[in-house]
Motif scaffolding. Structure first.
Motif, PDB file in Angstrom:
ATOM      1  N   SER A 160      46.427  -1.042  10.946  1.00 39.28           N
ATOM      2  CA  SER A 160      46.371  -2.509  11.097  1.00 39.28           C
ATOM      3  C   SER A 160      44.960  -2.963  11.479  1.00 39.28           C
ATOM      4  CB  SER A 160      47.393  -2.987  12.129  1.00 39.28           C
ATOM      5  OG  SER A 160      47.222  -2.293  13.342  1.00 39.28           O
ATOM      6  N   GLU A 161      44.280  -2.124  12.265  1.00 35.68           N
ATOM      7  CA  GLU A 161      42.903  -2.440  12.663  1.00 35.68           C
ATOM      8  C   GLU A 161      41.977  -2.480  11.444  1.00 35.68           C
ATOM      9  OE1 GLU A 161      39.717   0.170  14.944  1.00 35.68           O
ATOM     10  OE2 GLU A 161      41.484  -0.149  16.174  1.00 35.68           O
ATOM     11  N   MET A 162      42.137  -1.523  10.545  1.00 39.70           N
ATOM     12  CA  MET A 162      41.287  -1.481   9.348  1.00 39.70           C
ATOM     13  C   MET A 162      41.597  -2.646   8.406  1.00 39.70           C
ATOM     14  SD  MET A 162      39.144   0.847   9.727  1.00 39.70           S
ATOM     15  CE  MET A 162      39.073   1.498  11.372  1.00 39.70           C
ATOM     16  N   MET A 163      42.889  -3.026   8.328  1.00 41.37           N
ATOM     17  CA  MET A 163      43.252  -4.173   7.476  1.00 41.37           C
ATOM     18  C   MET A 163      42.638  -5.462   8.033  1.00 41.37           C
ATOM     19  SD  MET A 163      47.146  -3.065   6.534  1.00 41.37           S
ATOM     20  CE  MET A 163      47.442  -4.191   5.198  1.00 41.37           C
ATOM     21  N   GLN A 164      42.617  -5.564   9.346  1.00 42.01           N
ATOM     22  CA  GLN A 164      41.997  -6.718  10.008  1.00 42.01           C
ATOM     23  C   GLN A 164      40.490  -6.744   9.728  1.00 42.01           C
ATOM     24  OE1 GLN A 164      43.759  -8.900  12.081  1.00 42.01           O
ATOM     25  NE2 GLN A 164      41.920 -10.142  12.389  1.00 42.01           N
ATOM     26  N   LEU A 165      39.842  -5.589   9.853  1.00 43.76           N
ATOM     27  CA  LEU A 165      38.397  -5.508   9.597  1.00 43.76           C
ATOM     28  C   LEU A 165      38.080  -5.876   8.144  1.00 43.76           C
ATOM     29  CD1 LEU A 165      37.470  -2.270  11.573  1.00 43.76           C
ATOM     30  CD2 LEU A 165      36.466  -4.523  11.950  1.00 43.76           C
ATOM     31  N   GLN A 166      38.961  -5.478   7.242  1.00 41.63           N
ATOM     32  CA  GLN A 166      38.758  -5.796   5.826  1.00 41.63           C
ATOM     33  C   GLN A 166      38.737  -7.315   5.621  1.00 41.63           C
ATOM     34  OE1 GLN A 166      40.535  -3.795   1.976  1.00 41.63           O
ATOM     35  NE2 GLN A 166      42.113  -4.989   2.954  1.00 41.63           N
ATOM     36  N   GLN A 167      39.586  -8.030   6.368  1.00 45.37           N
ATOM     37  CA  GLN A 167      39.619  -9.496   6.244  1.00 45.37           C
ATOM     38  C   GLN A 167      38.379 -10.132   6.859  1.00 45.37           C
ATOM     39  OE1 GLN A 167      43.370 -10.445   8.108  1.00 45.37           O
ATOM     40  NE2 GLN A 167      44.477 -10.375   6.174  1.00 45.37           N
ATOM     41  N   GLU A 168      37.845  -9.495   7.905  1.00 47.16           N
ATOM     42  CA  GLU A 168      36.738 -10.115   8.649  1.00 47.16           C
ATOM     43  C   GLU A 168      35.359  -9.713   8.142  1.00 47.16           C
ATOM     44  OE1 GLU A 168      37.480  -8.767  12.588  1.00 47.16           O
ATOM     45  OE2 GLU A 168      39.301  -9.966  12.841  1.00 47.16           O
ATOM     46  N   MET A 169      35.295  -8.605   7.387  1.00 48.87           N
ATOM     47  CA  MET A 169      33.984  -8.083   6.972  1.00 48.87           C
ATOM     48  C   MET A 169      33.806  -8.172   5.463  1.00 48.87           C
ATOM     49  SD  MET A 169      33.235  -4.543   8.982  1.00 48.87           S
ATOM     50  CE  MET A 169      31.633  -4.078   8.330  1.00 48.87           C
ATOM     51  N   PRO A 170      32.975  -9.091   4.997  1.00 49.47           N
ATOM     52  CA  PRO A 170      32.731  -9.149   3.550  1.00 49.47           C
ATOM     53  C   PRO A 170      32.131  -7.817   3.081  1.00 49.47           C
ATOM     54  CG  PRO A 170      31.803 -11.053   4.691  1.00 49.47           C
ATOM     55  CD  PRO A 170      32.223 -10.086   5.744  1.00 49.47           C
ATOM     56  N   GLY A 171      32.611  -7.338   1.943  1.00 51.60           N
ATOM     57  CA  GLY A 171      32.059  -6.101   1.387  1.00 51.60           C
ATOM     58  C   GLY A 171      32.694  -4.834   1.913  1.00 51.60           C
TER      59      GLY A 171
END
Length: 241
Positions: A160-171
């Motif tokens: 879930s942490e990585m999915m959140q980072l994917q939404q917050e970090m372009p690229g």
């Protein structure tokens, strides 16, 4: 120069999956535990008379945050003396002898090529450190693909942490890949990690590869990446076990 050993204190333990645990360790002798994302520490565990049979190395799963506490994520290996000791003997408040940080498995100085971070199981630890570090410091980066292989969805670490980072970090793209998931509700990638990067790199664009996990996965990935025409110097690895 001999590395210095420190006494670490376990401040917190959390069961992450059925066979992995997260351990937080504070190093009171240091005001801050400075390290580069991707580095590891070595623990000296009382499991053998010979030094080299007592030492176990683990990538740091947390990012440098100015504190003297780090996080490790450890899998219980069947018959593994080191992990069995950590799972059965270590409690919150226990002390561990450690040295570090060690290792050169760190981000390139020049981040011009796309980064492919390929891991299995707890091999995600150094990549978690790197990604949080890049985000925290707003470091410009190319496209980053985190391809994380596990058997089943319940084995995925920090999902879930990585999915959140994917939404917050372009690229930044997180691609969990499951080799033995039978549940039809899983809509993500199935199979092994190799098919994923081969598909993404059908255009053979310049790339840096970071591999972390079990030897079999790393050996196969190295062969496949070089067969695609990439130079062996584009491939960086950290072996587990």
């Amino acid at each position: 120069m001999l590395e210095q050993w420190y006494t670490g204190v376990v401040t917190k333990i959390v069961n992450e999956t059925h066979n992995t645990r997260r351990f937080w360790i504070r190093v009171p002798e240091k005001a801050t535990f400075d390290f580069k994302p991707g580095q590891f520490i070595t623990l000296d565990l009382p499991i053998h008379e010979k030094k080299n049979k007592r030492w176990r190395s683990y990538s740091i799963a947390s990012h440098p945050n100015g504190s003297n506490e780090i996080e490790l994520v450890i899998v219980l290996l069947e018959g593994g003396a080191g992990s069995t000791y950590l799972f059965t003997e270590i409690k919150e408040g226990s002390e561990l002898l450690l040295q570090g940080p060690l290792g050169k498995f760190t981000l390139p100085d020049q981040m011009e090529k796309d980064l492919f971070l390929i891991c299995t199981g707890t091999g995600i630890a150094p990549f978690r450190s790197m990604i949080h570090h890049l985000k925290l410091h707003d470091i410009p980066h190319p496209n980053i693909y985190l391809i994380s292989g596990s058997r089943k969805e319940g084995d995925l670490l920090y999902k879930s942490e990585m999915m959140q980072l994917q939404q917050e970090m372009p690229g930044f793209q997180y691609i969990p890949t499951l080799s033995r998931e039978e549940d039809t509700s899983w809509a993500g990638r199935k199979g092994y990690v190799h098919a994923v990067y081969e598909e993404l790199l059908a255009d053979k664009r310049p790339a840096h590869f970071y591999l972390c996990g079990w030897k079999a996965m790393i050996d196969e990935a190295r062969q496949r990446i070089q067969a695609m025409g990439y130079d062996r110097h584009d491939v960086h690895l950290e072996l587990y076990g």
